[in-house]
Scaffold this motif. Structure first.
Motif, PDB file in Angstrom:
ATOM      1  N   VAL A   1     -59.658  37.307  -2.266  1.00 29.74           N
ATOM      2  CA  VAL A   1     -60.747  36.695  -3.004  1.00 29.74           C
ATOM      3  C   VAL A   1     -61.450  37.753  -3.846  1.00 29.74           C
ATOM      4  CG1 VAL A   1     -62.951  35.485  -2.819  1.00 29.74           C
ATOM      5  CG2 VAL A   1     -61.086  34.854  -1.316  1.00 29.74           C
ATOM      6  N   TYR A   2     -61.764  38.890  -3.249  1.00 31.62           N
ATOM      7  CA  TYR A   2     -62.450  39.960  -3.981  1.00 31.62           C
ATOM      8  C   TYR A   2     -61.628  40.423  -5.183  1.00 31.62           C
ATOM      9  CZ  TYR A   2     -64.370  44.468  -5.181  1.00 31.62           C
ATOM     10  OH  TYR A   2     -64.892  45.528  -5.872  1.00 31.62           O
ATOM     11  N   GLU A   3     -60.342  40.611  -4.994  1.00 32.70           N
ATOM     12  CA  GLU A   3     -59.483  41.073  -6.087  1.00 32.70           C
ATOM     13  C   GLU A   3     -59.435  40.061  -7.229  1.00 32.70           C
ATOM     14  OE1 GLU A   3     -58.077  44.019  -6.642  1.00 32.70           O
ATOM     15  OE2 GLU A   3     -59.086  44.701  -4.825  1.00 32.70           O
ATOM     16  N   GLY A  30     -66.972  38.943   3.988  1.00 30.14           N
ATOM     17  CA  GLY A  30     -66.165  40.042   3.465  1.00 30.14           C
ATOM     18  C   GLY A  30     -66.331  40.213   1.960  1.00 30.14           C
ATOM     19  N   VAL A  31     -66.365  39.109   1.233  1.00 33.99           N
ATOM     20  CA  VAL A  31     -66.546  39.169  -0.219  1.00 33.99           C
ATOM     21  C   VAL A  31     -67.933  39.725  -0.551  1.00 33.99           C
ATOM     22  CG1 VAL A  31     -66.711  37.800  -2.332  1.00 33.99           C
ATOM     23  CG2 VAL A  31     -64.899  37.327  -0.695  1.00 33.99           C
ATOM     24  N   ARG A  64     -74.607  35.533  10.345  1.00 34.47           N
ATOM     25  CA  ARG A  64     -73.200  35.901  10.176  1.00 34.47           C
ATOM     26  C   ARG A  64     -72.943  36.536   8.817  1.00 34.47           C
ATOM     27  NH1 ARG A  64     -70.757  30.284  12.427  1.00 34.47           N
ATOM     28  NH2 ARG A  64     -71.234  30.641  14.608  1.00 34.47           N
ATOM     29  N   LEU A  65     -73.712  36.139   7.799  1.00 28.53           N
ATOM     30  CA  LEU A  65     -73.513  36.640   6.452  1.00 28.53           C
ATOM     31  C   LEU A  65     -74.280  37.926   6.159  1.00 28.53           C
ATOM     32  CD1 LEU A  65     -73.621  33.253   4.541  1.00 28.53           C
ATOM     33  CD2 LEU A  65     -71.607  34.676   4.971  1.00 28.53           C
ATOM     34  N   ASN A  66     -75.142  38.342   7.057  1.00 27.50           N
ATOM     35  CA  ASN A  66     -75.959  39.542   6.853  1.00 27.50           C
ATOM     36  C   ASN A  66     -75.088  40.790   7.016  1.00 27.50           C
ATOM     37  OD1 ASN A  66     -77.804  41.565   6.729  1.00 27.50           O
ATOM     38  ND2 ASN A  66     -79.098  40.804   8.371  1.00 27.50           N
ATOM     39  N   VAL A  67     -74.737  41.412   5.911  1.00 27.00           N
ATOM     40  CA  VAL A  67     -73.869  42.587   5.967  1.00 27.00           C
ATOM     41  C   VAL A  67     -74.654  43.896   5.963  1.00 27.00           C
ATOM     42  CG1 VAL A  67     -71.928  41.403   4.904  1.00 27.00           C
ATOM     43  CG2 VAL A  67     -73.548  42.630   3.468  1.00 27.00           C
ATOM     44  N   LEU A  68     -75.960  43.819   5.727  1.00 19.57           N
ATOM     45  CA  LEU A  68     -76.768  45.032   5.658  1.00 19.57           C
ATOM     46  C   LEU A  68     -77.534  45.343   6.948  1.00 19.57           C
ATOM     47  CD1 LEU A  68     -78.207  44.646   2.059  1.00 19.57           C
ATOM     48  CD2 LEU A  68     -76.259  46.010   2.823  1.00 19.57           C
ATOM     49  N   GLY A  69     -77.480  44.433   7.904  1.00 21.50           N
ATOM     50  CA  GLY A  69     -78.110  44.691   9.191  1.00 21.50           C
ATOM     51  C   GLY A  69     -79.530  44.371   9.291  1.00 21.50           C
TER      52      GLY A  69
END
Length: 69
Positions: A1-3, A30-31, A64-69
């Motif tokens: 997806v990212y690519e 992940g994206v 679940r979507l929190n990637v920064l903590g």
């Protein structure tokens, strides 16, 4: 997806769809993480728009979507 969103031949829109419980939220996480990593040093601001079918599911997925903590 990212690519597909950020690669050599990028698209502006990408839909991830499947049955309930097969990992769409984790793909989104992940994206989000990859896009933040790519934009962190060159963007003044990074906005993320999360569209969900109802508020209860949105509230459940925010952690679940929190990637920064």
């Amino acid at each position: 997806v990212y690519e597909r969103l950020n690669g050599a031949d990028p698209v502006r829109h990408f839909l991830v769809a499947d049955e309930v419980g097969l990992g769409k939220t984790m793909i989104a996480r992940g994206v989000i993480a990859k896009m933040i990593e790519a934009l962190w040093d060159r963007a003044n601001r990074i906005d993320i728009l999360y569209i969900c079918s109802n508020q209860a599911i949105a509230a459940q997925n925010l952690n679940r979507l929190n990637v920064l903590g």
